[in-house]
Motif scaffolding. Structure first.
Motif, PDB file in Angstrom:
ATOM      1  N   THR A  66       0.835  -1.192   0.000  1.00  0.00           N
ATOM      2  CA  THR A  66       0.000   0.000   0.000  1.00  0.00           C
ATOM      3  C   THR A  66       0.868   1.239   0.000  1.00  0.00           C
ATOM      4  OG1 THR A  66      -1.892   1.060   1.081  1.00  0.00           O
ATOM      5  CG2 THR A  66      -0.162   0.229   2.510  1.00  0.00           C
ATOM      6  N   VAL A 120      -2.402   3.450   8.733  1.00  0.00           N
ATOM      7  CA  VAL A 120      -2.552   2.362   7.774  1.00  0.00           C
ATOM      8  C   VAL A 120      -3.205   1.205   8.526  1.00  0.00           C
ATOM      9  CG1 VAL A 120      -1.383   0.741   6.243  1.00  0.00           C
ATOM     10  CG2 VAL A 120      -0.537   3.091   6.445  1.00  0.00           C
ATOM     11  N   ARG A 121      -4.412   0.842   8.117  1.00  0.00           N
ATOM     12  CA  ARG A 121      -5.131  -0.233   8.798  1.00  0.00           C
ATOM     13  C   ARG A 121      -4.621  -1.598   8.341  1.00  0.00           C
ATOM     14  NH1 ARG A 121      -8.970   3.451   6.959  1.00  0.00           N
ATOM     15  NH2 ARG A 121      -9.939   4.735   8.601  1.00  0.00           N
ATOM     16  N   ASP A 131      -5.873  -3.841   6.633  1.00  0.00           N
ATOM     17  CA  ASP A 131      -6.166  -4.191   5.247  1.00  0.00           C
ATOM     18  C   ASP A 131      -5.501  -3.251   4.252  1.00  0.00           C
ATOM     19  OD1 ASP A 131      -7.615  -1.875   5.587  1.00  0.00           O
ATOM     20  OD2 ASP A 131      -9.562  -2.753   5.082  1.00  0.00           O
ATOM     21  N   THR A 178      -5.872   0.051   4.021  1.00  0.00           N
ATOM     22  CA  THR A 178      -6.566   1.319   3.809  1.00  0.00           C
ATOM     23  C   THR A 178      -6.037   2.367   4.786  1.00  0.00           C
ATOM     24  OG1 THR A 178      -8.361   0.691   5.321  1.00  0.00           O
ATOM     25  CG2 THR A 178      -8.638   0.172   2.976  1.00  0.00           C
ATOM     26  N   THR A 179      -6.247   3.633   4.450  1.00  0.00           N
ATOM     27  CA  THR A 179      -5.705   4.738   5.234  1.00  0.00           C
ATOM     28  C   THR A 179      -6.804   5.738   5.587  1.00  0.00           C
ATOM     29  OG1 THR A 179      -5.135   5.923   3.201  1.00  0.00           O
ATOM     30  CG2 THR A 179      -3.420   4.530   4.155  1.00  0.00           C
ATOM     31  N   SER A 213      -6.854   8.854   4.753  1.00  0.00           N
ATOM     32  CA  SER A 213      -7.077   9.587   3.505  1.00  0.00           C
ATOM     33  C   SER A 213      -5.836   9.373   2.655  1.00  0.00           C
ATOM     34  CB  SER A 213      -7.294  11.083   3.775  1.00  0.00           C
ATOM     35  OG  SER A 213      -6.108  11.668   4.306  1.00  0.00           O
TER      36      SER A 213
END
Length: 546
Positions: A240, A285-286, A288, A290-291, A293
């Motif tokens: 990511t 940063v999760r 999975d 995703t962030t 934003s």
């Protein structure tokens, strides 16, 4: 006036402590002008602290010491020699982390192979070098530099570093929890452009994140942060982009786990409203990938000041309270600076207003925070203050609202000097420990504790066994032994003598009121000195109830 002290406070367990006073500091490196530099610090077992440093001795050698919770050195005076293998004339970034078994791992670079390569040592609490003369981690066909360490959930160790390849890559190895690792080549991450500045964030499932910076141009060009997540078997799960906001070629972002198999990171970047100014952005940063934003959340709005994170990771309190970070704030001319804090919830909302919360007002003293560590209901950050060669240091305790929890900073280094490479541990066994490189003693590594339960940066060290009972009237309580005549001096936070007197010999269990003068408010130092032939001093910091 806010206070965290109860009506009755027993300052227990400090009678045998060895921490020196903040004007002296506990010297970790050896006696004499040893030229100690670039300290590393990590928590150890039983409230102890591991400290490593490089020492000039016909070239540099790596030294290490372990201090117990009272500041007493547990190994040889001046520490043990971890490595005296040939080193470069320059010192580069290195890292140290404690494992779950109480050992510590240190990774750096030396020239035992004839060129700069990564080496690592695992050191037991008794000073035994579990990896013998060190674990060599060469990169085939090139050199290695600036290693970082991640200790996984099962005590395996990930070490990652920058390579000297052209273009540069990130190399890493996963090492077993016990025994001497087998020799094998590292895995490399690369491609077009420069890949470097790795950081390792362990996850609860035994895997880890590997964050790194990608620069499409030369080593001075701006870069963006990326991260790869690996499972327990070292297999890549996802990649990511941490943030589309760029960082400079000299900034080293420090991530911290979010407790849910993701991580948070704070970093310096350009101000979106004024590219000539610097801003601090925090990103999550999760698990999975995703962030919050595409860029993250800035610590402030507006473009009238420069903000700097100083290579500091945010401090995660918990999912309810969120996370906090202290950052420096300077005017456009960089002639004045202060320190603000900001708190975020786990969704990325800044909770302390558009400008954060001011802790240290702007001045030409240019305060610089050097770490933010979590407390159960807030955070503590260490901070240096003053000009070149005249720097002091303190620790600031702030609550969830950003307000100071103590009326004055906890003193760390009260004697002006040259201070560099300061760091502070997370809280363990009731205290955090700050270490730094100091110009005193011809170059030394010094340490000082932060003990928030008592609002102090110093414990007793080797004088009469006395406890301070703090209630409506402060009382000195002598312990089970008798004592000869003692001298009591009560000092204000500015060092002024407020009260002194001599006591006759005291029997076991004696209680002596301090009779503090009316002007004794704020942070006070009670210095109790045995009159010869006993010798020695015993110092305790107390804070009166306002």
């Amino acid at each position: 006036m806010r206070t965290i002290l109860p009506a009755f406070l027993l300052l227990a367990g400090s009678a045998t402590a060895q921490w020196a006073t903040p004007d002296v500091n506990t010297r970790v490196s050896g006696p004499g002008n040893v030229g100690a530099a670039v300290p590393l610090v990590a928590p150890g077992p039983d409230g102890s602290t591991y400290i490593a440093w490089h020492e000039a001795a016909s070239g540099y050698r790596l030294m290490m010491q372990r201090l117990d919770a009272d500041g007493v050195a547990l190994w040889d005076e001046g520490g043990i020699v971890v490595s005296d293998a040939p080193q470069n004339s320059a010192l580069f970034r290195s890292d140290m982390k404690g494992d779950h078994a109480g050992n510590t791992i240190v990774a750096f670079q030396d020239e035992r192979s004839g060129q700069l390569d990564i080496v690592a040592y695992r050191v037991a609490p008794d000073g035994t070098l579990l990896w013998g003369d060190g674990l060599a981690l060469p990169t085939p066909g090139t050199t290695g530099l600036a290693p970082v360490i991640g200790v996984l959930a099962d005590d395996r160790v990930v070490i990652a570093w920058n390579t000297g390849s052209s273009p540069a890559t990130v190399a890493y190895r996963i090492l077993p929890a016990t025994g001497m690792p087998a020799a094998e080549d590292p895995v490399e991450i690369g491609g077009s452009g420069i890949h470097g500045r790795p950081k390792v964030v362990p996850t609860a499932d035994g895997g880890f994140w590997l964050q790194y910076v990608h620069q499409p141009g030369n080593f001075l060009s701006p870069g963006t942060m990326h991260a790869v997540r690996f499972n327990v078997d070292g297999e890549e799960l996802l990649t990511t982009v941490v943030s589309t906001a760029t960082i400079t070629g000299f900034y080293f972002p420090e991530p911290v786990g979010d407790g849910s198999d993701g991580f948070y990171v704070a970093f310096n970047t350009g101000n979106a409203a004024n590219p000539s100014m610097t801003d601090v952005v925090v990103q999550r940063v999760r698990a999975d990938g995703t962030t919050w934003s595409a860029t993250g959340t800035p610590v402030e709005n507006g473009a009238a000041t420069n903000r700097y994170a100083n290579n500091t990771a945010p401090a995660l309190i918990d999912d309810d309270a969120g996370l906090m970070i202290a950052y420096s704030r300077k005017n456009g001319a960089q002639s004045e600076g202060g320190v603000h804090v900001q708190r975020f919830d786990t969704a990325g909302t800044a909770l302390l207003g558009p400008d954060g919360a001011e802790v240290i007002a702007m001045s030409n003293a240019l305060p610089e925070p050097f770490g933010t560590v979590a407390t159960p209901a807030g955070a503590v950050f260490g901070c240096t203050m003053g000009g070149f060669g005249t720097t002091t240091a303190g620790a600031y305790h702030v609550g969830l609202d950003g307000a100071m929890e103590l009326p004055a900073p906890v003193p760390l280094a009260a004697t002006p000097s040259g201070i560099d490479d300061a760091a502070i541990t997370p809280f363990h066994a009731g205290q955090a420990v700050a270490v730094w490189q100091d110009d005193r003693h011809g170059g030394s590594v010094l340490a000082q504790p932060v003990q928030l339960d008592f609002g102090v940066g110093v414990a007793d060290h080797g004088g009469p066994a006395v406890t301070l009972l703090h209630g409506p009237e402060a009382v000195l309580h002598f312990g089970q032994a008798t004592h000869g005549p003692v001298h009591i001096a009560l000092l204000g936070a500015d060092g002024r003598l407020l009260h002194e007197r001599q006591l006759p010999p005291q029997g076991a269990g004696a209680r002596v009121p301090l009779h503090m003068p009316a002007q004794a408010r704020g942070v006070l130092l009670v210095r109790i000195t045995d009159i010869p032939p006993h010798g020695g001093t015993n110092s305790t910091v107390l804070r009166t109830v306002h």
